[in-house]
Design an enzyme around this catalytic site. Structure first.
Site, PDB file in Angstrom:
ATOM      1  N   CYS A  72       0.838  -1.198   0.000  1.00  0.00           N
ATOM      2  CA  CYS A  72       0.000   0.000   0.000  1.00  0.00           C
ATOM      3  C   CYS A  72       0.880   1.257   0.000  1.00  0.00           C
ATOM      4  O   CYS A  72       1.497   1.581  -1.004  1.00  0.00           O
ATOM      5  CB  CYS A  72      -0.966  -0.042   1.188  1.00  0.00           C
ATOM      6  SG  CYS A  72      -2.322   1.153   1.074  1.00  0.00           S
ATOM      7  N   HIS A  92      -3.609  -5.199   0.379  1.00  0.00           N
ATOM      8  CA  HIS A  92      -3.062  -5.736   1.629  1.00  0.00           C
ATOM      9  C   HIS A  92      -3.142  -7.263   1.608  1.00  0.00           C
ATOM     10  O   HIS A  92      -4.088  -7.860   2.137  1.00  0.00           O
ATOM     11  CB  HIS A  92      -3.838  -5.184   2.823  1.00  0.00           C
ATOM     12  CG  HIS A  92      -3.570  -3.739   3.086  1.00  0.00           C
ATOM     13  ND1 HIS A  92      -2.583  -3.312   3.944  1.00  0.00           N
ATOM     14  CD2 HIS A  92      -4.155  -2.621   2.589  1.00  0.00           C
ATOM     15  CE1 HIS A  92      -2.576  -1.988   3.974  1.00  0.00           C
ATOM     16  NE2 HIS A  92      -3.513  -1.547   3.161  1.00  0.00           N
ATOM     17  N   GLU A  96      -1.615  -9.393   3.321  1.00  0.00           N
ATOM     18  CA  GLU A  96      -1.522 -10.010   4.652  1.00  0.00           C
ATOM     19  C   GLU A  96      -2.885 -10.366   5.213  1.00  0.00           C
ATOM     20  O   GLU A  96      -3.009 -11.265   6.065  1.00  0.00           O
ATOM     21  CB  GLU A  96      -0.783  -9.076   5.619  1.00  0.00           C
ATOM     22  CG  GLU A  96      -1.507  -7.811   6.014  1.00  0.00           C
ATOM     23  CD  GLU A  96      -1.267  -6.634   5.089  1.00  0.00           C
ATOM     24  OE1 GLU A  96      -1.485  -5.483   5.509  1.00  0.00           O
ATOM     25  OE2 GLU A  96      -0.865  -6.869   3.928  1.00  0.00           O
TER      26      GLU A  96
END
Length: 542
Positions: free
Chosen positions: A380, A514, A516
């Site tokens: 990001c 993102h 993750e």
């Protein structure tokens, strides 16, 4: 009909209610049941989207664009069940909905009160959308005794009465502190916490007692006696080496058996815990280790990067290594040379963030990784800073910057004013509210065939979760690619850059989303698995 498990906490905060809820969900799944997990947060914010990471930690984003509590990340990682907007509610959202209805005249002139209107709204949230789910686990945020939590405790007390017999139980998580001078664990805080809970009409069926050492049998009997709980329902919740050891540890302490007994369920299938045993074994027996630097701006509170650190653990599992994390405050690099901090790490991550503070340090970290051949993962904001670094130092655009920081001579990164969500056009302006106005949730991206990211994903189209307001300006694509930074992933409509990479670098990738948020211990995200693999290769060279 679904059965409901309400998880509350006492004594102090941060005992791990979210982790306990997630682990219990995993145990019930291991017995063949379906589960859904929900979080009730007592604060007045509509959602955590506008809250500082220093106060709230990470904001977890779901596929449908909800900005939620970080505990929903635990729920997804442990159960694999995707959460949604319907799985996290706050006092602010409850009151906002009720006030909207009152202004519209939905209450037919009646007086709007906490009981029954607020408590009924909370109960509606809990029970809606649970068709076909065996167990619904509801975690109540905060600690019993907090004034803001009273409507939620009253709501679950009422709901337990409304549900059929043996369709609701209460689990209370408390702390048994060890007093060194006395040389013993103290049960009095737990007794007082249960007394507080019982004073508002809730009798816990199961007590989970957090402790840093074994709880003697005499102390467990004492807790059972004074808290009006069966002795076998007093579960010691001891510290473990890894959070992924928790499901097996709680099973060994009898948590899932106590839950089934509290519901009066006989003959339940034995749990299949082989998946969790494999994960625990992998974490406890690595073949080596790597060191990853996280150059961020919220490093004082590690929970601000909870999903990120867990995704790194998952990447380590995929490669059979232990991942050591070096936490570095980005502002340090605005005054000092990054080399002494980064020359011995095997990989560098620059994660998401907002605002100008620390931006120059993140740009310096990206430059170090690019020029020294260190694997770099920009997420990001970290992708945007990497693009600015390349624009300034390779493409000759010295005035390249982000309009997030003010007027920019060369707006290489700028505010998004419109984008497509499915077939609908979303519009935003600088004057728009901050809450819930970003590009949020899952969006598709198209990958460049033959690119490194296409090889990593093994696909040409992906879907990833987003949370941002600013985008790399596609008008500069040619000049960036001429400088060696390739845009290898774009939005489905081709208008927004999603992924950049430097093909000549050992591993240099930036993503606007993102990743993750979608990584799981039993299904590591491919980008994190590949990044750690590159870090392992780097460790062999230095």
């Amino acid at each position: 009909m679904s059965r409901y498990i309400f998880i509350t906490g006492g004594v102090v905060s941060s005992l791990g209610k979210g982790l306990a809820s997630a682990a219990l969900g995993a145990l019930l799944q291991a017995r063949g049941y379906t589960v859904r997990l929900r979080k009730l947060d007592p604060y007045l914010n509509v959602d955590p989207g506008t809250m500082s990471p220093f106060q709230h930690g990470e904001v977890f984003v779901t596929d449908d664009g909800a900005e939620t509590d970080l505990d929903l990340g635990h729920y997804e990682r442990f159960t694999g069940v995707p959460c949604s907007q319907a799985d996290n509610v706050t006092t602010g959202r409850i009151y906002s909905d009720i006030i909207t209805k009152e202004r519209r005249g939905d209450f037919l002139g009646g007086t709007v009160q906490v009981i029954p209107h607020v408590t009924n709204a909370i109960q509606d949230f809990i029970v809606e959308g649970n068709d076909g789910v065996d167990f619904v686990l509801c975690e109540i945020g905060g600690t019993v005794g907090d004034i803001e939590g009273l409507p939620f405790f009253e709501a679950i007390r009422q709901l337990a009465i409304k549900l059929p017999p043996e369709h609701a139980i209460f689990i209370h998580l408390t702390l048994l502190p060890y007093v060194r001078a006395a040389g013993e664990l103290k049960t009095k805080p737990t007794q007082h916490s249960v007394k507080e809970l019982r004073s508002i009409g809730i009798q816990p069926d199961i007590l989970m007692c957090r402790a840093d050492r074994e709880v003697p049998a005499d102390e467990r009997r004492k807790i059972a006696l004074f808290c009006n709980v069966r002795e076998e329902a007093v579960i010691q919740a001891l510290d473990v080496d890894s959070i992924y050891d928790v499901p097996v540890a709680y099973h060994n302490e009898g948590l899932d058996a106590a839950v089934l007994e509290a519901f009066g369920i006989d003959g339940a299938p034995a749990p299949d815990l082989r998946r969790w045993e494999r994960i625990s074994h992998s974490i406890a027996n690595p073949d080596g280790d790597v060191t990853i630097a996280i150059v961020g701006k919220y490093t004082e509170l590690r929970d601000a990067y909870k999903s990120l650190t867990e995704a790194l653990v998952h990447g380590g599992i995929a490669n059979g290594v232990h991942v050591n994390i070096e936490w570095i405050e980005a502002e340090v690099f605005e005054q000092e040379d990054p080399a002494p901090f980064l020359e011995n790490v095997n990989g560098i991550i620059v994660p998401g963030g907002f605002g100008e503070r620390g931006a120059a340090g993140k740009i310096a970290a990206a430059k170090f990784a690019r020029t020294r051949g260190v694997p770099y993962f920009g997420i990001c904001f970290g992708m945007q800073m990497a693009v600015i670094e390349v624009a300034r130092n390779l493409a000759g655009l010295e005035g390249a910057n982000s309009t997030e920081f003010g007027a920019a001579e060369i707006p290489i990164v700028g505010l998004m004013t419109e984008w497509m969500r499915g077939n609908e056009l979303e519009r935003r302006a600088e004057t728009s509210d901050l809450g819930g106005t970003m590009r949020l949730g899952a969006y598709e991206a198209v990958l460049e065939p033959g690119s490194r990211v296409a090889e990593i994903y093994g696909a040409d189209e992906i879907s990833e979760r987003h949370r941002h307001r600013y985008e790399v300006n596609m008008h500069y694509r040619d000049v960036l690619e001429g400088a060696g930074l390739q845009i290898t992933g774009v939005s489905a409509d081709g208008l927004l850059p999603e992924i950049v990479e430097i093909p000549e670098h050992p591993w240099f990738i930036g993503v606007q989303f993102h990743p993750e948020l979608k990584s799981r211990p039993f299904e590591p995200h491919p980008l994190f698995a590949s990044f750690i693999e590159a870090a392992v290769e780097r460790s062999r060279l230095v």
